[in-house]
Write an enzyme that holds these catalytic residues in place. Sequence first.
Site, PDB file in Angstrom:
ATOM      1  N   HIS A  17      25.677 -37.127  -0.495  1.00  0.00           N
ATOM      2  CA  HIS A  17      26.146 -35.774  -0.828  1.00  0.00           C
ATOM      3  C   HIS A  17      25.124 -35.086  -1.741  1.00  0.00           C
ATOM      4  O   HIS A  17      24.806 -33.907  -1.563  1.00  0.00           O
ATOM      5  CB  HIS A  17      27.467 -35.826  -1.613  1.00  0.00           C
ATOM      6  CG  HIS A  17      28.665 -36.289  -0.843  1.00  0.00           C
ATOM      7  ND1 HIS A  17      29.397 -37.392  -1.199  1.00  0.00           N
ATOM      8  CD2 HIS A  17      29.290 -35.777   0.252  1.00  0.00           C
ATOM      9  CE1 HIS A  17      30.417 -37.544  -0.372  1.00  0.00           C
ATOM     10  NE2 HIS A  17      30.375 -36.584   0.526  1.00  0.00           N
ATOM     11  N   LYS A  41      42.963 -38.278   5.600  1.00  0.00           N
ATOM     12  CA  LYS A  41      42.589 -39.391   4.717  1.00  0.00           C
ATOM     13  C   LYS A  41      43.498 -39.413   3.497  1.00  0.00           C
ATOM     14  O   LYS A  41      43.969 -38.366   3.058  1.00  0.00           O
ATOM     15  CB  LYS A  41      41.171 -39.199   4.174  1.00  0.00           C
ATOM     16  CG  LYS A  41      40.052 -39.310   5.170  1.00  0.00           C
ATOM     17  CD  LYS A  41      38.751 -39.102   4.409  1.00  0.00           C
ATOM     18  CE  LYS A  41      37.560 -38.946   5.303  1.00  0.00           C
ATOM     19  NZ  LYS A  41      36.397 -38.467   4.557  1.00  0.00           N
ATOM     20  N   ARG A  90      25.527 -37.099   9.349  1.00  0.00           N
ATOM     21  CA  ARG A  90      24.908 -38.430   9.383  1.00  0.00           C
ATOM     22  C   ARG A  90      24.663 -38.838  10.828  1.00  0.00           C
ATOM     23  O   ARG A  90      24.202 -38.059  11.623  1.00  0.00           O
ATOM     24  CB  ARG A  90      25.810 -39.446   8.670  1.00  0.00           C
ATOM     25  CG  ARG A  90      25.859 -39.245   7.161  1.00  0.00           C
ATOM     26  CD  ARG A  90      26.866 -40.156   6.540  1.00  0.00           C
ATOM     27  NE  ARG A  90      28.200 -39.879   7.083  1.00  0.00           N
ATOM     28  CZ  ARG A  90      29.276 -40.625   6.886  1.00  0.00           C
ATOM     29  NH1 ARG A  90      29.180 -41.712   6.185  1.00  0.00           N
ATOM     30  NH2 ARG A  90      30.444 -40.279   7.392  1.00  0.00           N
ATOM     31  N   SER A 128      31.694 -42.772   1.130  1.00  0.00           N
ATOM     32  CA  SER A 128      32.510 -42.891  -0.081  1.00  0.00           C
ATOM     33  C   SER A 128      33.409 -44.122  -0.012  1.00  0.00           C
ATOM     34  O   SER A 128      33.572 -44.835  -1.006  1.00  0.00           O
ATOM     35  CB  SER A 128      33.367 -41.634  -0.252  1.00  0.00           C
ATOM     36  OG  SER A 128      32.543 -40.500  -0.343  1.00  0.00           O
TER      37      SER A 128
HETATM   38  N1  COA Z   1      25.245 -38.763   3.381  1.00  0.00           N
HETATM   39  C1  COA Z   1      26.009 -39.859   3.338  1.00  0.00           C
HETATM   40  N2  COA Z   1      27.344 -39.832   3.460  1.00  0.00           N
HETATM   41  C2  COA Z   1      27.934 -38.661   3.623  1.00  0.00           C
HETATM   42  C3  COA Z   1      27.215 -37.491   3.648  1.00  0.00           C
HETATM   43  C4  COA Z   1      25.826 -37.572   3.507  1.00  0.00           C
HETATM   44  N3  COA Z   1      25.073 -36.488   3.542  1.00  0.00           N
HETATM   45  N4  COA Z   1      28.062 -36.473   3.836  1.00  0.00           N
HETATM   46  C5  COA Z   1      29.271 -37.015   3.915  1.00  0.00           C
HETATM   47  N5  COA Z   1      29.211 -38.317   3.789  1.00  0.00           N
HETATM   48  C6  COA Z   1      30.331 -39.249   3.904  1.00  0.00           C
HETATM   49  C7  COA Z   1      31.252 -39.256   2.734  1.00  0.00           C
HETATM   50  O1  COA Z   1      30.880 -40.220   1.793  1.00  0.00           O
HETATM   51  C8  COA Z   1      32.597 -39.540   3.382  1.00  0.00           C
HETATM   52  O2  COA Z   1      32.807 -40.929   3.553  1.00  0.00           O
HETATM   53  P1  COA Z   1      34.264 -41.542   3.919  1.00  0.00           P
HETATM   54  O3  COA Z   1      34.503 -41.250   5.367  1.00  0.00           O
HETATM   55  O4  COA Z   1      34.120 -42.983   3.645  1.00  0.00           O
HETATM   56  O5  COA Z   1      35.250 -40.851   3.010  1.00  0.00           O
HETATM   57  C9  COA Z   1      32.465 -38.855   4.744  1.00  0.00           C
HETATM   58  O6  COA Z   1      31.096 -38.799   4.994  1.00  0.00           O
HETATM   59  C10 COA Z   1      32.947 -37.439   4.779  1.00  0.00           C
HETATM   60  O7  COA Z   1      33.303 -36.986   3.501  1.00  0.00           O
HETATM   61  P2  COA Z   1      33.092 -35.605   2.805  1.00  0.00           P
HETATM   62  O8  COA Z   1      31.978 -34.818   3.402  1.00  0.00           O
HETATM   63  O9  COA Z   1      33.100 -35.844   1.348  1.00  0.00           O
HETATM   64  O10 COA Z   1      34.439 -34.915   3.080  1.00  0.00           O
HETATM   65  P3  COA Z   1      35.392 -34.793   4.310  1.00  0.00           P
HETATM   66  O11 COA Z   1      34.716 -34.895   5.638  1.00  0.00           O
HETATM   67  O12 COA Z   1      36.510 -35.718   4.043  1.00  0.00           O
HETATM   68  O13 COA Z   1      35.811 -33.281   4.063  1.00  0.00           O
HETATM   69  C11 COA Z   1      36.897 -31.192   4.470  1.00  0.00           C
HETATM   70  C12 COA Z   1      36.479 -32.553   5.020  1.00  0.00           C
HETATM   71  C13 COA Z   1      37.609 -31.313   3.138  1.00  0.00           C
HETATM   72  C14 COA Z   1      35.673 -30.310   4.327  1.00  0.00           C
HETATM   73  C15 COA Z   1      37.846 -30.622   5.569  1.00  0.00           C
HETATM   74  O14 COA Z   1      38.898 -31.533   5.806  1.00  0.00           O
HETATM   75  C16 COA Z   1      38.393 -29.280   5.158  1.00  0.00           C
HETATM   76  O15 COA Z   1      37.725 -28.272   5.307  1.00  0.00           O
HETATM   77  N6  COA Z   1      39.621 -29.269   4.606  1.00  0.00           N
HETATM   78  C17 COA Z   1      40.244 -28.072   4.068  1.00  0.00           C
HETATM   79  C18 COA Z   1      41.382 -27.576   4.979  1.00  0.00           C
HETATM   80  C19 COA Z   1      40.838 -26.865   6.184  1.00  0.00           C
HETATM   81  O16 COA Z   1      40.198 -25.840   6.110  1.00  0.00           O
HETATM   82  N7  COA Z   1      41.140 -27.458   7.334  1.00  0.00           N
HETATM   83  C20 COA Z   1      40.688 -26.916   8.574  1.00  0.00           C
HETATM   84  C21 COA Z   1      39.312 -27.411   8.902  1.00  0.00           C
HETATM   85  S1  COA Z   1      39.130 -27.333  10.629  1.00  0.00           S
END
Ligand code: COA
Length: 159
Positions: A17, A41, A90, A128
């Site tokens: 991140h 999640k 990724r 994460s």
């Molecule tokens: N390098 C390494 N790992 C990475 C990374 C990177 N550049 N970017 C993300 N990751 C990993 C994270 O560690 C995480 O690992 P995990 O699966 O073990 O938890 C995973 O990839 C994704 O996590 P992250 O990017 O932190 O968040 P997310 O994908 O859970 O977030 C939201 C998703 C919150 C952005 C999305 O659900 C959202 O927009 N929610 C709000 C409500 C909404 O608008 N919904 C409609 C959307 S269609």
Amino acid sequence: MKRCIYPGSFDPITLGHMDVVERATNLFDEVILVVSSNTSKTNAFSIEERTRLLETIYQDNPQVRVIAWDGLTVACAKAFDAPTIIRGLRIVSDFEYEFQMNLANKVLDPQVETIFLMTKTENAYISSSMVREVHRLGGDVSAFVDPRVITFLEQKKTV
Ligand code: COA
């Protein structure tokens, strides 16, 4: 001012991140880290804890702002006048999920664009949940997270 939002669960924030944040600050004047929830999640840390951790990490970076958001990401983009969403991409497995989310966001608000930054090869395997598991089982997570995240994880262990 060119402003973007970078939404995520950040549960906790990893070096993957942080690499995306650093590169986004080279492209935008201000990067707003939006600590949000992925409803598919169960978060390990509360939104307040995740937000505080990000605030600590970026307190000396004037280009980075941290907010907690409980709502649609596109609504956040509008509320903060930041019409660009940044997401890290990724390996291939991220693509399907990101593609679907991007299409949904486009329908919800066609004005909001998503830019994907490819994760550095050395971070491609970090997640994460992996960090949480390795730490819980007593392993060294210093190759995956900032030292301040390790302090946070240690504090959570003793609570
Ligand atoms: N390098 C390494 N790992 C990475 C990374 C990177 N550049 N970017 C993300 N990751 C990993 C994270 O560690 C995480 O690992 P995990 O699966 O073990 O938890 C995973 O990839 C994704 O996590 P992250 O990017 O932190 O968040 P997310 O994908 O859970 O977030 C939201 C998703 C919150 C952005 C999305 O659900 C959202 O927009 N929610 C709000 C409500 C909404 O608008 N919904 C409609 C959307 S269609």
